[in-house]
Design a protein around this motif. Structure first.
Motif, mmCIF file in Angstrom:
data_model
loop_
_atom_site.group_PDB
_atom_site.id
_atom_site.type_symbol
_atom_site.label_atom_id
_atom_site.label_comp_id
_atom_site.label_asym_id
_atom_site.label_seq_id
_atom_site.Cartn_x
_atom_site.Cartn_y
_atom_site.Cartn_z
ATOM 1 N N VAL A 211 0.916 -1.154 -0.191
ATOM 2 C CA VAL A 211 0.099 0.056 -0.424
ATOM 3 C C VAL A 211 1.016 1.719 0.056
ATOM 4 N N ASN A 212 0.824 1.987 -0.986
ATOM 5 C CA ASN A 212 1.721 3.345 -0.798
ATOM 6 C C ASN A 212 0.198 4.807 -0.669
ATOM 7 N N MET A 213 1.239 5.071 0.640
ATOM 8 C CA MET A 213 0.517 6.083 0.618
ATOM 9 C C MET A 213 0.413 7.583 -0.352
ATOM 10 N N SER A 214 -0.528 7.977 -0.431
ATOM 11 C CA SER A 214 -0.369 8.893 -1.467
ATOM 12 C C SER A 214 -1.541 10.309 -1.360
ATOM 13 N N SER A 215 -1.878 11.167 -2.389
ATOM 14 C CA SER A 215 -3.165 12.154 -1.556
ATOM 15 C C SER A 215 -3.772 12.229 -2.728
ATOM 16 N N ASN A 216 -5.204 12.888 -2.780
ATOM 17 C CA ASN A 216 -5.282 13.290 -3.847
ATOM 18 C C ASN A 216 -5.047 14.273 -4.225
ATOM 19 N N MET A 217 -4.093 15.051 -3.683
ATOM 20 C CA MET A 217 -3.217 16.503 -4.496
ATOM 21 C C MET A 217 -2.576 16.110 -5.533
ATOM 22 N N SER B 247 -3.939 14.144 -7.835
ATOM 23 C CA SER B 247 -4.725 13.850 -8.818
ATOM 24 C C SER B 247 -4.939 15.139 -9.785
ATOM 25 N N LEU B 248 -4.871 14.511 -11.375
ATOM 26 C CA LEU B 248 -4.624 15.661 -12.425
ATOM 27 C C LEU B 248 -5.964 15.853 -12.429
ATOM 28 N N THR B 249 -6.509 15.300 -12.619
ATOM 29 C CA THR B 249 -8.198 15.330 -12.350
ATOM 30 C C THR B 249 -8.587 16.862 -11.570
ATOM 31 N N SER C 258 4.943 14.995 -6.693
ATOM 32 C CA SER C 258 5.529 13.730 -5.837
ATOM 33 C C SER C 258 4.257 12.539 -5.990
ATOM 34 N N LYS C 259 3.435 13.212 -5.546
ATOM 35 C CA LYS C 259 2.123 12.313 -6.029
ATOM 36 C C LYS C 259 1.122 11.683 -6.770
ATOM 37 N N SER C 260 1.966 11.795 -7.825
ATOM 38 C CA SER C 260 1.392 12.546 -9.182
ATOM 39 C C SER C 260 2.192 11.226 -9.801
ATOM 40 N N MET C 261 3.816 11.156 -9.489
ATOM 41 C CA MET C 261 4.060 10.018 -9.484
ATOM 42 C C MET C 261 4.498 9.144 -9.070
ATOM 43 N N LEU C 262 4.182 9.394 -7.371
ATOM 44 C CA LEU C 262 4.175 7.408 -6.908
ATOM 45 C C LEU C 262 2.716 7.140 -7.343
#
Length: 241
Positions: free
Chosen positions: A144-150, A152-154, A167-171
């Protein structure tokens, strides 16, 4: 420190506070032995004591995700202590400095960008690849990789943060690549968004508790063998990318 063979083992990075500690507590509550990955020795041992006081079987693992040597040593510790790994939660992350326009894209401080990527992306790759041999020994391994909706390009949520958000888009993209590569294995990889959680990471201004933020990680960590792969999820379901 021998472990019972049928006890599942989870490593949570950045598990000494906030969402990471909440994830460790929640996994422990459903019977996991939890390896507490953290770079600060004092905080790590405090977290282990808190988990043990809550009835969780836990042990500390020195882990600086930006260091190849530290990550290799952590994998060796888990191999020696547990012999395998059932769940990896890549939770360690940083937001990066904001002062002086450091994350304004028009004045972006490339050193800040490098530092954020080194922890939030390269660190996840470093840890994941070091732990994969141990994960492959498990019956139903989950990452599980903890990401963020920040990321999200959408949606484009949150403030303008031109180091953290990308960084979260790339993750998320790296997560999809792992899922493709591991499609014919029993290793299931997904990304999770905990939502806007009140921790020191957000200056305690979030609207959700660490326990609420941890819930999606627990769900993805305990997916059935036919569960989704390479997705990006929060409590409501799939998140637009």
């Amino acid at each position: 420190m021998g472990r019972v063979n049928d006890t599942k083992i989870a490593l949570v990075t950045g598990a000494n506070k906030g969402i990471g500690l909440a994830i460790a507590l929640a996994l422990g509550a459903i019977g996991f032995t939890v390896a507490v990955g953290a770079r600060d020795g004092t905080r790590r041992e405090e977290a282990v004591e808190r988990l043990r006081a809550a009835g969780v079987d836990a042990f500390g693992v020195a882990l600086e995700v930006t260091s190849d040597d530290s990550v290799a040593a952590a994998a060796a510790t888990i191999e020696r202590t547990a012999g395998r790994l059932d769940v990896l939660v890549n939770n360690a992350g940083i937001s990066g400095r904001l002062d002086g326009g450091a994350q304004d894209p028009t004045t972006l401080d490339l050193d800040v960008l490098r530092a954020v990527l080194d922890t939030n992306v390269f660190g996840v790759v470093r840890v994941t690849n070091a732990m994969l041999p141990l994960l492959h020994r498990a019956g139903s391994p989950r990452i599980v990789n903890m990401s963020s909706n920040m990321g999200s390009l959408t949606l484009r949520t949150g403030p303008v943060m031109a180091a953290y958000a990308p960084s979260k888009s790339m993750l998320n993209s790296v997560t999809a690549q792992y899922a493709r590569r591991l499609a014919d294995t029993n290793v299931i990889v997904n990304a999770a968004c905990p939502g806007y959680v009140a921790t020191d990471f957000t200056g305690f201004s979030g609207t959700r508790t660490p326990e609420q933020g941890a819930a999606i990680a627990i769900r993805l960590a305990t997916l059935p063998d036919n569960g989704p792969r390479g997705g990006f999820f929060d409590d409501e379901g799939a998140i637009p990318w």
